[in-house]
Write a protein that holds these residues in place. Structure first.
Motif, PDB file in Angstrom:
ATOM      1  N   GLY A 236      -1.492  -4.737 -13.114  1.00 22.88           N
ATOM      2  CA  GLY A 236      -2.590  -4.768 -12.164  1.00 22.88           C
ATOM      3  C   GLY A 236      -3.000  -6.191 -11.802  1.00 22.88           C
ATOM      4  N   PHE A 237      -4.155  -6.313 -11.186  1.00 20.70           N
ATOM      5  CA  PHE A 237      -4.747  -7.581 -10.765  1.00 20.70           C
ATOM      6  C   PHE A 237      -4.005  -8.230  -9.606  1.00 20.70           C
ATOM      7  CE2 PHE A 237      -6.066  -7.208 -15.251  1.00 20.70           C
ATOM      8  CZ  PHE A 237      -7.430  -7.146 -15.051  1.00 20.70           C
ATOM      9  N   GLY A 238      -3.002  -7.551  -9.030  1.00 20.66           N
ATOM     10  CA  GLY A 238      -2.340  -8.101  -7.859  1.00 20.66           C
ATOM     11  C   GLY A 238      -3.304  -8.256  -6.703  1.00 20.66           C
ATOM     12  N   LYS A 239      -4.185  -7.289  -6.544  1.00 16.87           N
ATOM     13  CA  LYS A 239      -5.145  -7.334  -5.441  1.00 16.87           C
ATOM     14  C   LYS A 239      -6.131  -8.481  -5.627  1.00 16.87           C
ATOM     15  CE  LYS A 239      -7.786  -3.733  -5.059  1.00 16.87           C
ATOM     16  NZ  LYS A 239      -8.168  -2.375  -4.670  1.00 16.87           N
ATOM     17  N   GLU A 240      -6.560  -8.695  -6.869  1.00 21.19           N
ATOM     18  CA  GLU A 240      -7.525  -9.751  -7.128  1.00 21.19           C
ATOM     19  C   GLU A 240      -6.926 -11.139  -6.891  1.00 21.19           C
ATOM     20  OE1 GLU A 240      -8.827  -6.259  -9.647  1.00 21.19           O
ATOM     21  OE2 GLU A 240      -6.978  -7.109  -8.857  1.00 21.19           O
ATOM     22  N   VAL A 241      -5.635 -11.305  -7.166  1.00 19.03           N
ATOM     23  CA  VAL A 241      -4.978 -12.604  -6.995  1.00 19.03           C
ATOM     24  C   VAL A 241      -4.673 -12.862  -5.523  1.00 19.03           C
ATOM     25  CG1 VAL A 241      -2.952 -13.983  -7.575  1.00 19.03           C
ATOM     26  CG2 VAL A 241      -4.008 -12.533  -9.316  1.00 19.03           C
ATOM     27  N   ASP A 242      -3.961 -11.929  -4.868  1.00 20.49           N
ATOM     28  CA  ASP A 242      -3.629 -12.055  -3.439  1.00 20.49           C
ATOM     29  C   ASP A 242      -3.143 -10.697  -2.949  1.00 20.49           C
ATOM     30  OD1 ASP A 242      -2.710 -12.551  -0.893  1.00 20.49           O
ATOM     31  OD2 ASP A 242      -1.611 -14.368  -1.416  1.00 20.49           O
ATOM     32  N   TYR A 247       1.329  -6.499  -3.466  1.00 22.66           N
ATOM     33  CA  TYR A 247       0.948  -5.136  -3.077  1.00 22.66           C
ATOM     34  C   TYR A 247       2.098  -4.178  -3.403  1.00 22.66           C
ATOM     35  CZ  TYR A 247       3.857  -6.233   1.010  1.00 22.66           C
ATOM     36  OH  TYR A 247       4.896  -6.593   1.819  1.00 22.66           O
ATOM     37  N   ASN A 248       1.766  -2.894  -3.503  1.00 25.14           N
ATOM     38  CA  ASN A 248       2.771  -1.888  -3.832  1.00 25.14           C
ATOM     39  C   ASN A 248       3.348  -1.210  -2.601  1.00 25.14           C
ATOM     40  OD1 ASN A 248       3.174  -1.313  -6.862  1.00 25.14           O
ATOM     41  ND2 ASN A 248       0.997  -1.700  -6.695  1.00 25.14           N
ATOM     42  N   PHE A 249       2.573  -1.140  -1.527  1.00 31.24           N
ATOM     43  CA  PHE A 249       3.094  -0.553  -0.292  1.00 31.24           C
ATOM     44  C   PHE A 249       2.333  -1.148   0.885  1.00 31.24           C
ATOM     45  CE2 PHE A 249      -0.276   2.249  -1.739  1.00 31.24           C
ATOM     46  CZ  PHE A 249      -1.012   2.493  -0.595  1.00 31.24           C
ATOM     47  N   LEU A 250       2.951  -1.062   2.057  1.00 33.54           N
ATOM     48  CA  LEU A 250       2.380  -1.648   3.267  1.00 33.54           C
ATOM     49  C   LEU A 250       2.476  -0.637   4.399  1.00 33.54           C
ATOM     50  CD1 LEU A 250       1.367  -4.131   4.946  1.00 33.54           C
ATOM     51  CD2 LEU A 250       3.775  -4.746   5.247  1.00 33.54           C
ATOM     52  N   THR A 251       1.396  -0.481   5.144  1.00 31.80           N
ATOM     53  CA  THR A 251       1.406   0.392   6.328  1.00 31.80           C
ATOM     54  C   THR A 251       1.135  -0.479   7.551  1.00 31.80           C
ATOM     55  OG1 THR A 251      -0.939   0.900   6.048  1.00 31.80           O
ATOM     56  CG2 THR A 251       0.629   2.405   5.029  1.00 31.80           C
ATOM     57  N   LYS A 259      -3.082  -4.347   9.519  1.00 28.29           N
ATOM     58  CA  LYS A 259      -2.106  -4.044   8.467  1.00 28.29           C
ATOM     59  C   LYS A 259      -2.861  -3.665   7.200  1.00 28.29           C
ATOM     60  CE  LYS A 259       1.978  -6.808   9.713  1.00 28.29           C
ATOM     61  NZ  LYS A 259       2.891  -7.896   9.270  1.00 28.29           N
ATOM     62  N   LEU A 260      -2.442  -2.560   6.611  1.00 30.07           N
ATOM     63  CA  LEU A 260      -3.079  -2.099   5.370  1.00 30.07           C
ATOM     64  C   LEU A 260      -2.144  -2.352   4.195  1.00 30.07           C
ATOM     65  CD1 LEU A 260      -4.606   1.309   6.528  1.00 30.07           C
ATOM     66  CD2 LEU A 260      -5.814  -0.840   6.119  1.00 30.07           C
ATOM     67  N   TYR A 261      -2.650  -3.086   3.208  1.00 25.74           N
ATOM     68  CA  TYR A 261      -1.889  -3.368   1.987  1.00 25.74           C
ATOM     69  C   TYR A 261      -2.422  -2.493   0.877  1.00 25.74           C
ATOM     70  CZ  TYR A 261      -0.347  -7.564   4.482  1.00 25.74           C
ATOM     71  OH  TYR A 261       0.204  -8.432   5.401  1.00 25.74           O
ATOM     72  N   GLY A 262      -1.546  -1.719   0.267  1.00 24.30           N
ATOM     73  CA  GLY A 262      -1.956  -0.758  -0.756  1.00 24.30           C
ATOM     74  C   GLY A 262      -1.690  -1.244  -2.166  1.00 24.30           C
TER      75      GLY A 262
END
Length: 262
Positions: A236-242, A247-251, A259-262
């Protein structure tokens, strides 16, 4: 005769984080009751799958070999839309949305903290997407501008990831339960326990062997994530860093300017 039996049992609480489990552990056992079983094969799903995905594999193995096949809906297996997860905005997502809108001077006619359903997310993002179109037409925003936002998947059963510890323990508990309450005829002298997993399932198979080496005889690992460069996906903590990098998926095509980063 081929048997497909589904079990719901009590599994462990999260002692490490002091969180009490809220749901039963579900798993399925497939075997031929006319055979003397030589091994229990546990097929472990990766991210985005559950026990429904392996019906053909379980039936094929049980029909053609002297094995019983175990499939486990381990802790937090419902973490993708196809397994019941739902989209929502957590506190960090809402902070990113609020900060990003202020940066381009869009004042939404709604309270961001009240966005609590997928329908509201979609409705409000459509409004924001339209506002960005207007700002581009007025040359207030560059035509190449894209608003980058974060969105989160809420797992089913109010469960969570904790680097696989609860998941591996669930798999071992299911295996131990079947050993103690075996519905099939077992080969004399003891049977083998074979764990087969791909991707995250391969990681969990290895983790099971590390936690209980006395219980696991063979691990078949297909492309588990063992590279240190990708461990952030599980920790985890990927979102908190950048959130735009880790991110795990992109729409990228849901909206015209978002752009939505999931």
């Amino acid at each position: 005769m081929l048997k497909n039996e589904t079990y719901f049992i009590d599994s462990c609480d999260d002692v490490e984080l002091n969180i009490k489990r809220e749901s039963k552990l579900e798993f399925k056992l497939t075997y031929d009751d006319s055979k003397e079983i030589e091994a229990i094969v546990c097929v472990i799903n990766g991210i985005g799958g559950d026990i429904k995905d392996d019906l053909y594999i379980s039936d094929y193995c049980a029909r053609n070999y002297n094995v019983a096949v175990l499939n486990v809906n381990y802790h937090c297996i419902g973490n993708r839309p196809q397994t019941g997860a739902t989209y929502y905005l957590d506190d960090i997502d809402k902070l990113i949305l609020d900060t990003s809108l202020k940066a381009i001077s869009i004042i939404p006619p709604f309270n961001i903290n009240h966005i609590d359903t997928f329908e509201k997310i979609n409705h409000y993002l459509e409004y924001i997407d339209n506002q960005i179109s207007i700002l581009k037409l007025k040359w207030i925003l560059d035509v190449s501008y894209i608003l980058k936002l974060s969105i989160t998947l809420q797992p089913t059963k109010n469960e969570y990831q904790n680097f696989g510890i609860m998941q591996a323990t669930d798999i071992l508990n299911a295996l131990l339960y079947i050993r103690k309450n075996s519905p099939f005829k077992a080969m004399g002298g003891g049977i083998k326990h074979i764990l087969v997993g791909s991707s995250h399932g391969g990681y969990l198979a290895n983790l099971c062997a590390k936690i209980a080496p006395w219980l696991v005889d063979i691990v078949i690992d297909n492309s588990s994530h063992v590279s240190l460069t990708n461990l952030w996906r599980v920790i985890g903590f990927g979102k908190e860093v950048d959130f735009t990098k880790y991110y795990n998926f992109l729409t990228p095509n849901t909206f015209n300017h978002i752009k939505l980063y999931g």
